[in-house]
Scaffold this motif. Structure first.
Motif, PDB file in Angstrom:
ATOM      1  N   ILE A  46       0.828  -1.209   0.000  1.00 51.28           N
ATOM      2  CA  ILE A  46       0.000   0.000   0.000  1.00 51.28           C
ATOM      3  C   ILE A  46       0.864   1.260   0.000  1.00 51.28           C
ATOM      4  CG2 ILE A  46      -1.584   1.318   1.491  1.00 51.28           C
ATOM      5  CD1 ILE A  46      -3.053  -1.233   2.046  1.00 51.28           C
ATOM      6  N   ASP A  47       2.088   1.164   0.529  1.00 49.55           N
ATOM      7  CA  ASP A  47       2.992   2.318   0.501  1.00 49.55           C
ATOM      8  C   ASP A  47       3.121   2.881  -0.904  1.00 49.55           C
ATOM      9  OD1 ASP A  47       3.468   2.056   3.179  1.00 49.55           O
ATOM     10  OD2 ASP A  47       5.265   0.839   2.926  1.00 49.55           O
ATOM     11  N   PHE A  48       3.099   1.996  -1.908  1.00 51.95           N
ATOM     12  CA  PHE A  48       3.326   2.406  -3.290  1.00 51.95           C
ATOM     13  C   PHE A  48       2.048   2.453  -4.127  1.00 51.95           C
ATOM     14  CE2 PHE A  48       7.581   0.330  -2.398  1.00 51.95           C
ATOM     15  CZ  PHE A  48       8.233   1.530  -2.196  1.00 51.95           C
ATOM     16  N   THR A  49       1.076   1.605  -3.817  1.00 52.12           N
ATOM     17  CA  THR A  49      -0.129   1.541  -4.656  1.00 52.12           C
ATOM     18  C   THR A  49      -1.264   2.405  -4.135  1.00 52.12           C
ATOM     19  OG1 THR A  49      -0.951  -0.388  -3.443  1.00 52.12           O
ATOM     20  CG2 THR A  49       0.452  -0.806  -5.363  1.00 52.12           C
ATOM     21  N   GLY A  50      -1.219   2.762  -2.866  1.00 55.06           N
ATOM     22  CA  GLY A  50      -2.330   3.491  -2.270  1.00 55.06           C
ATOM     23  C   GLY A  50      -3.353   2.524  -1.697  1.00 55.06           C
ATOM     24  N   GLY A  51      -4.057   2.959  -0.692  1.00 64.47           N
ATOM     25  CA  GLY A  51      -5.057   2.116  -0.048  1.00 64.47           C
ATOM     26  C   GLY A  51      -5.077   2.358   1.451  1.00 64.47           C
ATOM     27  N   THR A  52      -5.694   1.444   2.182  1.00 63.54           N
ATOM     28  CA  THR A  52      -5.879   1.627   3.622  1.00 63.54           C
ATOM     29  C   THR A  52      -5.436   0.370   4.361  1.00 63.54           C
ATOM     30  OG1 THR A  52      -7.792   3.059   3.230  1.00 63.54           O
ATOM     31  CG2 THR A  52      -7.533   2.165   5.439  1.00 63.54           C
ATOM     32  N   VAL A  53      -4.748   0.565   5.462  1.00 58.69           N
ATOM     33  CA  VAL A  53      -4.345  -0.530   6.345  1.00 58.69           C
ATOM     34  C   VAL A  53      -5.108  -0.376   7.665  1.00 58.69           C
ATOM     35  CG1 VAL A  53      -2.463  -1.555   7.669  1.00 58.69           C
ATOM     36  CG2 VAL A  53      -2.054  -0.769   5.344  1.00 58.69           C
ATOM     37  N   ILE A  54      -5.757  -1.454   8.089  1.00 62.85           N
ATOM     38  CA  ILE A  54      -6.486  -1.469   9.357  1.00 62.85           C
ATOM     39  C   ILE A  54      -5.906  -2.591  10.208  1.00 62.85           C
ATOM     40  CG2 ILE A  54      -8.732  -1.698  10.492  1.00 62.85           C
ATOM     41  CD1 ILE A  54     -10.051  -0.830   7.904  1.00 62.85           C
ATOM     42  N   GLU A  55      -5.362  -2.235  11.339  1.00 67.05           N
ATOM     43  CA  GLU A  55      -4.797  -3.228  12.261  1.00 67.05           C
ATOM     44  C   GLU A  55      -5.731  -3.358  13.458  1.00 67.05           C
ATOM     45  OE1 GLU A  55      -1.095  -3.444  15.395  1.00 67.05           O
ATOM     46  OE2 GLU A  55      -0.730  -2.506  13.438  1.00 67.05           O
ATOM     47  N   ILE A  56      -6.180  -4.592  13.737  1.00 68.91           N
ATOM     48  CA  ILE A  56      -7.140  -4.806  14.822  1.00 68.91           C
ATOM     49  C   ILE A  56      -6.663  -5.937  15.731  1.00 68.91           C
ATOM     50  CG2 ILE A  56      -9.048  -4.073  13.353  1.00 68.91           C
ATOM     51  CD1 ILE A  56      -9.895  -7.037  13.191  1.00 68.91           C
ATOM     52  N   LYS A  57      -7.238  -5.946  16.940  1.00 66.48           N
ATOM     53  CA  LYS A  57      -7.085  -7.083  17.852  1.00 66.48           C
ATOM     54  C   LYS A  57      -8.486  -7.573  18.172  1.00 66.48           C
ATOM     55  CE  LYS A  57      -4.665  -8.551  22.043  1.00 66.48           C
ATOM     56  NZ  LYS A  57      -3.758  -9.441  21.294  1.00 66.48           N
ATOM     57  N   THR A  58      -8.753  -8.811  17.815  1.00 65.68           N
ATOM     58  CA  THR A  58     -10.101  -9.341  17.972  1.00 65.68           C
ATOM     59  C   THR A  58     -10.338  -9.796  19.409  1.00 65.68           C
ATOM     60  OG1 THR A  58      -9.402 -11.577  17.346  1.00 65.68           O
ATOM     61  CG2 THR A  58     -10.099 -10.100  15.578  1.00 65.68           C
ATOM     62  N   PRO A  59     -11.585  -9.824  19.829  1.00 61.96           N
ATOM     63  CA  PRO A  59     -11.898 -10.266  21.201  1.00 61.96           C
ATOM     64  C   PRO A  59     -11.765 -11.771  21.379  1.00 61.96           C
ATOM     65  CG  PRO A  59     -13.904  -9.718  20.024  1.00 61.96           C
ATOM     66  CD  PRO A  59     -12.769  -9.301  19.139  1.00 61.96           C
ATOM     67  N   THR A  60     -11.705 -12.539  20.285  1.00 61.94           N
ATOM     68  CA  THR A  60     -11.514 -13.991  20.373  1.00 61.94           C
ATOM     69  C   THR A  60     -10.044 -14.311  20.150  1.00 61.94           C
ATOM     70  OG1 THR A  60     -12.012 -14.229  18.011  1.00 61.94           O
ATOM     71  CG2 THR A  60     -13.837 -14.455  19.551  1.00 61.94           C
ATOM     72  N   ASP A  61      -9.582 -15.372  20.786  1.00 67.76           N
ATOM     73  CA  ASP A  61      -8.168 -15.733  20.716  1.00 67.76           C
ATOM     74  C   ASP A  61      -7.754 -16.221  19.333  1.00 67.76           C
ATOM     75  OD1 ASP A  61      -7.833 -15.056  23.348  1.00 67.76           O
ATOM     76  OD2 ASP A  61      -8.216 -17.088  24.094  1.00 67.76           O
ATOM     77  N   PHE A  85      -0.733 -11.565  12.195  1.00 65.39           N
ATOM     78  CA  PHE A  85       0.673 -11.264  12.439  1.00 65.39           C
ATOM     79  C   PHE A  85       0.863 -11.217  13.947  1.00 65.39           C
ATOM     80  CE2 PHE A  85      -1.357  -7.198  12.725  1.00 65.39           C
ATOM     81  CZ  PHE A  85      -0.626  -6.469  13.648  1.00 65.39           C
ATOM     82  N   GLY A  86       2.001 -11.692  14.396  1.00 58.60           N
ATOM     83  CA  GLY A  86       2.218 -11.736  15.836  1.00 58.60           C
ATOM     84  C   GLY A  86       1.331 -12.797  16.477  1.00 58.60           C
ATOM     85  N   GLU A  87       0.448 -12.376  17.364  1.00 59.57           N
ATOM     86  CA  GLU A  87      -0.483 -13.282  18.035  1.00 59.57           C
ATOM     87  C   GLU A  87      -1.633 -13.663  17.104  1.00 59.57           C
ATOM     88  OE1 GLU A  87       0.142 -14.560  20.927  1.00 59.57           O
ATOM     89  OE2 GLU A  87       1.980 -13.367  21.134  1.00 59.57           O
ATOM     90  N   PRO A  88      -2.289 -14.807  17.347  1.00 57.78           N
ATOM     91  CA  PRO A  88      -3.383 -15.242  16.463  1.00 57.78           C
ATOM     92  C   PRO A  88      -4.537 -14.254  16.378  1.00 57.78           C
ATOM     93  CG  PRO A  88      -2.651 -17.052  17.855  1.00 57.78           C
ATOM     94  CD  PRO A  88      -1.964 -15.819  18.365  1.00 57.78           C
ATOM     95  N   ASP A  89      -4.733 -13.427  17.419  1.00 61.70           N
ATOM     96  CA  ASP A  89      -5.850 -12.481  17.394  1.00 61.70           C
ATOM     97  C   ASP A  89      -5.442 -11.105  16.859  1.00 61.70           C
ATOM     98  OD1 ASP A  89      -4.230 -11.965  19.530  1.00 61.70           O
ATOM     99  OD2 ASP A  89      -5.848 -11.615  20.972  1.00 61.70           O
ATOM    100  N   ASP A  90      -4.215 -10.967  16.393  1.00 59.40           N
ATOM    101  CA  ASP A  90      -3.774  -9.722  15.743  1.00 59.40           C
ATOM    102  C   ASP A  90      -3.992  -9.861  14.246  1.00 59.40           C
ATOM    103  OD1 ASP A  90      -2.962  -8.564  18.126  1.00 59.40           O
ATOM    104  OD2 ASP A  90      -0.944  -9.429  17.995  1.00 59.40           O
ATOM    105  N   ILE A  91      -4.841  -9.015  13.691  1.00 59.28           N
ATOM    106  CA  ILE A  91      -5.242  -9.121  12.288  1.00 59.28           C
ATOM    107  C   ILE A  91      -4.878  -7.834  11.552  1.00 59.28           C
ATOM    108  CG2 ILE A  91      -7.142  -9.608  10.694  1.00 59.28           C
ATOM    109  CD1 ILE A  91      -6.601 -11.871  12.624  1.00 59.28           C
ATOM    110  N   LEU A  92      -4.364  -8.012  10.324  1.00 57.31           N
ATOM    111  CA  LEU A  92      -4.041  -6.878   9.463  1.00 57.31           C
ATOM    112  C   LEU A  92      -4.914  -6.956   8.222  1.00 57.31           C
ATOM    113  CD1 LEU A  92      -1.971  -4.515   9.515  1.00 57.31           C
ATOM    114  CD2 LEU A  92      -0.567  -5.874   7.968  1.00 57.31           C
ATOM    115  N   TYR A 128      -9.341  -1.365  17.530  1.00 60.01           N
ATOM    116  CA  TYR A 128      -8.752  -0.831  16.294  1.00 60.01           C
ATOM    117  C   TYR A 128      -7.462  -0.103  16.656  1.00 60.01           C
ATOM    118  CZ  TYR A 128     -13.263  -1.942  14.278  1.00 60.01           C
ATOM    119  OH  TYR A 128     -14.392  -2.612  13.853  1.00 60.01           O
ATOM    120  N   ARG A 129      -6.346  -0.776  16.408  1.00 56.05           N
ATOM    121  CA  ARG A 129      -5.065  -0.241  16.847  1.00 56.05           C
ATOM    122  C   ARG A 129      -4.446   0.747  15.863  1.00 56.05           C
ATOM    123  NH1 ARG A 129      -1.858  -5.439  19.487  1.00 56.05           N
ATOM    124  NH2 ARG A 129      -3.156  -5.564  21.361  1.00 56.05           N
ATOM    125  N   ARG A 130      -4.722   0.563  14.584  1.00 60.08           N
ATOM    126  CA  ARG A 130      -4.099   1.445  13.593  1.00 60.08           C
ATOM    127  C   ARG A 130      -4.959   1.489  12.355  1.00 60.08           C
ATOM    128  NH1 ARG A 130       0.396   0.497   9.575  1.00 60.08           N
ATOM    129  NH2 ARG A 130       0.286  -1.692  10.222  1.00 60.08           N
TER     130      ARG A 130
END
Length: 321
Positions: A46-61, A85-92, A128-130
């Motif tokens: 996305i750095d080069f093509t444009g778009g949106t990154v949403i980083e979340i941590k879900t309430p389920t493991d 990425f990272g922990e199973p409940d960290d989603i990008l 919603y972390r980022r």
């Protein structure tokens, strides 16, 4: 290095005898990398093509990614990328550029948030972390800036090496660096790993690492040119490379140890960056031994000697290493 020695003191290998084999392998590697980049292209982030990154941590493991994809695909916002990425409940989540202005991008983000909140309503709140948006114009500017950063770094290295040694050394160093950079880009074209600003930073780091090894070998070559005025160049280049081989391998080994630890423990966020560095360290070590010195030999380097002893022994030269 005392107490740890990869190469015996009396080790001697005829590296220059394999220079034409190395030239063929390097030519195939460079041509193949260029061909892959043209044919398959790079998987620009996305750095080069444009778009949106949403980083979340879900309430389920351990959220079910297939359920998330099914819900988000119903929004009709284009081809999304969902990965852990990272922990199973960290989603990008990566959203492609939406048609329209910034309001259209913000509306897409809100729709994604509403869908995720509904999906996990029974489990708890989504963290919603980022949320980052990169416009297409910014992406094109970053792509141009990344290419210029690599180009300017190579020019700066050429000027420095030419000033520090001689112009033949500078050209040989640039050939080796270009070899490493093109091979790394080809690696990303082959694997289709995401190519982003972190990758550009990795290429610049690889250039810095490779030139460090190359300068060490070049400095020993220049020193031996003054010490052995009548020694044939092929023998002198082999002697210099063998004298610095233990140092080169030790540096590569210790660097790889740190990178492997980062690859294993660092998680998916930095894995592409580390993959590029690991590949670059390996290819940079190869080019320092089998590309830089043989290319310098092609230029017929023979600087005027100022002082030195024609009868200096190889043991004396080895002692200075």
């Amino acid at each position: 290095m005392r107490g740890i020695q990869f190469i015996p003191d009396d080790f001697s290998f005829d590296f220059l005898r394999l220079r034409y084999v190395a030239f063929v392998l390097s030519a195939l590697l460079v041509i193949g990398s260029i061909g892959l980049t043209v044919e398959k292209g790079l998987n620009f982030g996305i750095d080069f093509t444009g778009g949106t990154v949403i980083e979340i941590k879900t309430p389920t493991d351990a959220p079910v990614l297939s359920n998330m994809r099914a819900v988000l695909d119903e929004l009709g916002l284009g081809a999304m990328s969902i990965q852990t990425f990272g922990e199973p409940d960290d989603i990008l989540i990566r959203l492609p550029q939406q048609a329209g202005d910034n309001d259209a991008q913000q509306a897409a983000i809100e729709r994604v948030k509403e869908s995720l909140d509904t999906l996990f309503a029974e489990d708890g709140a989504v963290d919603y972390r980022r949320v980052e948006y990169v416009g297409p114009q910014v992406g094109e500017e970053l792509k141009k800036a990344g290419a210029l950063a690599v180009l300017y770094s190579l020019i700066g290295i050429l000027v420095y090496i030419s000033f520090r040694f001689e112009w033949q050394f500078g050209l040989a160093a640039i050939v080796a660096l270009a070899h490493d950079a093109i091979a790394t880009i080809g690696f990303f074209a082959l694997t289709q790993m995401e190519f982003n600003l972190s990758t550009v930073a990795a290429i610049l780091m690889i250039a810095g690492y490779s030139i460090n090894d190359t300068v060490v070998v070049f400095d020993r070559i220049r020193e031996n040119l003054r010490k052995y005025k009548k020694k044939p160049l092929i023998e002198l280049f082999n002697l210099s490379t063998n004298q610095m081989l233990s140092r080169t391998l030790m540096t590569s080994f210790t660097t790889l140890l740190a990178l492997i630890a980062l690859w294993y423990f660092g998680g998916d966020v930095i894995r592409g960056f580390i993959d590029a560095l690991i590949f670059g360290i390996v290819i940079g070590t190869y080019s320092s031994v089998f590309v830089a010195a043989p290319v310098l030999l092609l230029f017929g380097i023979r600087p005027a000697t100022e002082e030195g002893d024609d009868t200096a022994t190889e043991e004396e030269a080895s002692a200075s290493s």
